[in-house]
Design a protein around this motif. Sequence first.
Motif, PDB file in Angstrom:
ATOM      1  N   VAL A   5       0.854  -1.183   0.000  1.00  0.00           N
ATOM      2  CA  VAL A   5       0.000   0.000   0.000  1.00  0.00           C
ATOM      3  C   VAL A   5       0.890   1.233   0.000  1.00  0.00           C
ATOM      4  CG1 VAL A   5      -1.799   1.275   1.223  1.00  0.00           C
ATOM      5  CG2 VAL A   5      -1.781  -1.231   1.278  1.00  0.00           C
ATOM      6  N   ILE A   7       0.876   5.407   0.291  1.00  0.00           N
ATOM      7  CA  ILE A   7       0.088   6.551   0.735  1.00  0.00           C
ATOM      8  C   ILE A   7       0.819   7.809   0.320  1.00  0.00           C
ATOM      9  CG2 ILE A   7      -0.886   7.760   2.732  1.00  0.00           C
ATOM     10  CD1 ILE A   7      -0.816   5.054   4.213  1.00  0.00           C
ATOM     11  N   VAL A  45      -3.320   4.968  -1.839  1.00  0.00           N
ATOM     12  CA  VAL A  45      -4.181   5.886  -1.092  1.00  0.00           C
ATOM     13  C   VAL A  45      -3.778   7.297  -1.492  1.00  0.00           C
ATOM     14  CG1 VAL A  45      -4.949   6.654   1.177  1.00  0.00           C
ATOM     15  CG2 VAL A  45      -4.394   4.240   0.799  1.00  0.00           C
ATOM     16  N   LEU A  47      -4.218  11.192  -1.423  1.00  0.00           N
ATOM     17  CA  LEU A  47      -4.754  12.305  -0.648  1.00  0.00           C
ATOM     18  C   LEU A  47      -4.817  13.534  -1.543  1.00  0.00           C
ATOM     19  CD1 LEU A  47      -2.551  11.786   2.558  1.00  0.00           C
ATOM     20  CD2 LEU A  47      -4.774  10.777   2.060  1.00  0.00           C
ATOM     21  N   ARG A  75      -8.801   9.898  -1.238  1.00  0.00           N
ATOM     22  CA  ARG A  75      -9.218  10.441   0.061  1.00  0.00           C
ATOM     23  C   ARG A  75      -9.206  11.962  -0.002  1.00  0.00           C
ATOM     24  NH1 ARG A  75      -8.518   6.716   4.163  1.00  0.00           N
ATOM     25  NH2 ARG A  75      -8.577   4.613   3.250  1.00  0.00           N
ATOM     26  N   GLU A  99      -7.122   5.479  10.229  1.00  0.00           N
ATOM     27  CA  GLU A  99      -6.845   4.476   9.199  1.00  0.00           C
ATOM     28  C   GLU A  99      -6.671   3.093   9.833  1.00  0.00           C
ATOM     29  OE1 GLU A  99      -6.349   3.707   5.061  1.00  0.00           O
ATOM     30  OE2 GLU A  99      -7.062   5.432   6.204  1.00  0.00           O
ATOM     31  N   TYR A 108       3.613  -0.950   3.924  1.00  0.00           N
ATOM     32  CA  TYR A 108       3.224   0.424   3.629  1.00  0.00           C
ATOM     33  C   TYR A 108       4.438   1.245   3.219  1.00  0.00           C
ATOM     34  CZ  TYR A 108      -0.981  -1.003   6.132  1.00  0.00           C
ATOM     35  OH  TYR A 108      -2.121  -1.672   6.540  1.00  0.00           O
ATOM     36  N   ILE A 110       5.257   5.411   2.311  1.00  0.00           N
ATOM     37  CA  ILE A 110       4.732   6.770   2.399  1.00  0.00           C
ATOM     38  C   ILE A 110       5.450   7.617   1.369  1.00  0.00           C
ATOM     39  CG2 ILE A 110       4.128   8.632   3.966  1.00  0.00           C
ATOM     40  CD1 ILE A 110       3.097   5.807   4.774  1.00  0.00           C
ATOM     41  N   LEU A 132       2.224   6.421  11.142  1.00  0.00           N
ATOM     42  CA  LEU A 132       2.102   5.786   9.835  1.00  0.00           C
ATOM     43  C   LEU A 132       3.110   4.640   9.829  1.00  0.00           C
ATOM     44  CD1 LEU A 132       1.971   8.981   7.562  1.00  0.00           C
ATOM     45  CD2 LEU A 132       0.059   7.481   8.147  1.00  0.00           C
TER      46      LEU A 132
END
Length: 530
Positions: A5, A7, A45, A47, A75, A99, A108, A110, A132
């Motif tokens: 994932v 973000i 994801v 933003l 999002r 989350e 994850y 970032i 996070l």
Amino acid sequence: MRPLVVIGFLGSTLDASKFGPSRWNKWRPSVGLAMHDDLRVDRFVMLHGSQHVRLAEYIAEDIAAVSPETTVDRRLLSFDNPWDFEEVYGKLLDFARAEPFDPDSEDYLIHITTGTHVAQICLFLLTEARYLPGRLLQTQPKRGMPTGAPGSWNVIDLDLSRYDSIATRFAAASAESTSFLKSGIDTRNAGFNRMIDEIEQVAIRSRAPILLMGPTGAGKSQLARRIYELKRLKHHVKGPFVEVNCATLKGDGAMSALFGHRRGAFTGAAADRPGLLRTADTGTLFLDEIGELGLDEQAMILRAIEDKRFLPVGADKEVGSDFQLIAGTNRDLAQAVAEGRFRDDLFARLNLWTFTLPGLAERREDIAPNLDYELDRHAERDGMRVTFNREARDRYLAFACGAEARWPGNFRDLAASVTRMATFSPKGRIDLDCVDAEVARLGRLWSSGTQSTDDLDRLLTPDQIAALDPFDRVQLAHVVETCSRSRSLSEAGRTLFAASRSRRTSANDADRLRKYLARFDLSWQQITER
């Protein structure tokens, strides 16, 4: 491989382009994420602000075109001022807390290439502090490659230990709460929730004294401070919150501490002293363990409550102070009145608003939310997010909510337990071995009939131990234990400061340890003497 994932923010400048075929001639970081053969992104994801909805739709379509296996999870996250650090950090912190991360099942990354510099800094801080739970991802166009190529990517795995001070400085966690007085804890005990609702109404509508009863560690001091903060928020008080444990007020000094004194009133009174009641003027005075006060002090407290006036020690003129009193006790004051140890008129004055806080063993359904609250407190205090893996959390809650868990120290026991597990989990994840060791430790502690498995009872007075926060107590106990099994102060220092030695140009571990012990009026000789 576990699902990956990513973000990150939609790049309002870097991701923008003309809506036509020419857009593929430009490097766009969000689209490029999905174009790497060696980076499979299962979910992105994204933003973005409300003003960039159309661009977000367009980028999502292009990602689907180049990587059908990538799910784009858009999002909406708008900022009034994207350069306002406080606003950006606060909203990103809220996002992180809401989350449903599952680090045991997903990885994850970032993405910090897009977004304003403020947003990138906030993403760094939240990742470093484990809000996070991932690693940082940086992308860039690759020199010499066609402009529409995906570019290059790099993962930054932070050395968290070097940046704790940064996270501590900027991480101002503000837990969302259904009730201000519950400190953001989603408590489930119906009786406790009803009591808090009543206290909230009393705090807003009354200035009469409030009496908080309950066992030690049930949360009386924290609730008293929250009552004050609520009243201050509503502009009902403007003065300070003044707290004192009446058990620490002994002998002639009790009168002076509470009511102040005039210079020369007694030997050693070299200057005027305002006293705690004067200091609390226009604010709130919390007298914890009020049942420990002597009868003379009780009489003067009653006069100060009713008339807002009292006589300092050695003075010939009364002074005034308009404060609201909150009193706390773990004693049965009605029984103390019957035994002549507490004034019946003061008890009658305090007994208008009396609330009894149940112990932790009576609120077992509240252990789970309080466990999360203690982890949040640890993160705020130390700038390090520590979490349980799923099996470890289930194991701990099964014990904590079971009949064998007695919790004699109530929430102080729980706070100390969480602090120990977090301290012994340097990688930020509490596992089954850590929980099993803590459960065994609590069993030994409770079966011994004392709330201490360390050597502090031998070295400190009860008042000194009572003044220690759970975090400080766990840390000091570990230091004392290390000193006890070391052959010298230098050896103990080398053991305790081993990780930071490599980052210092010079190391005087013995002096560093000596200064730490001196904060608690301890020395190497005291610890090693048996």
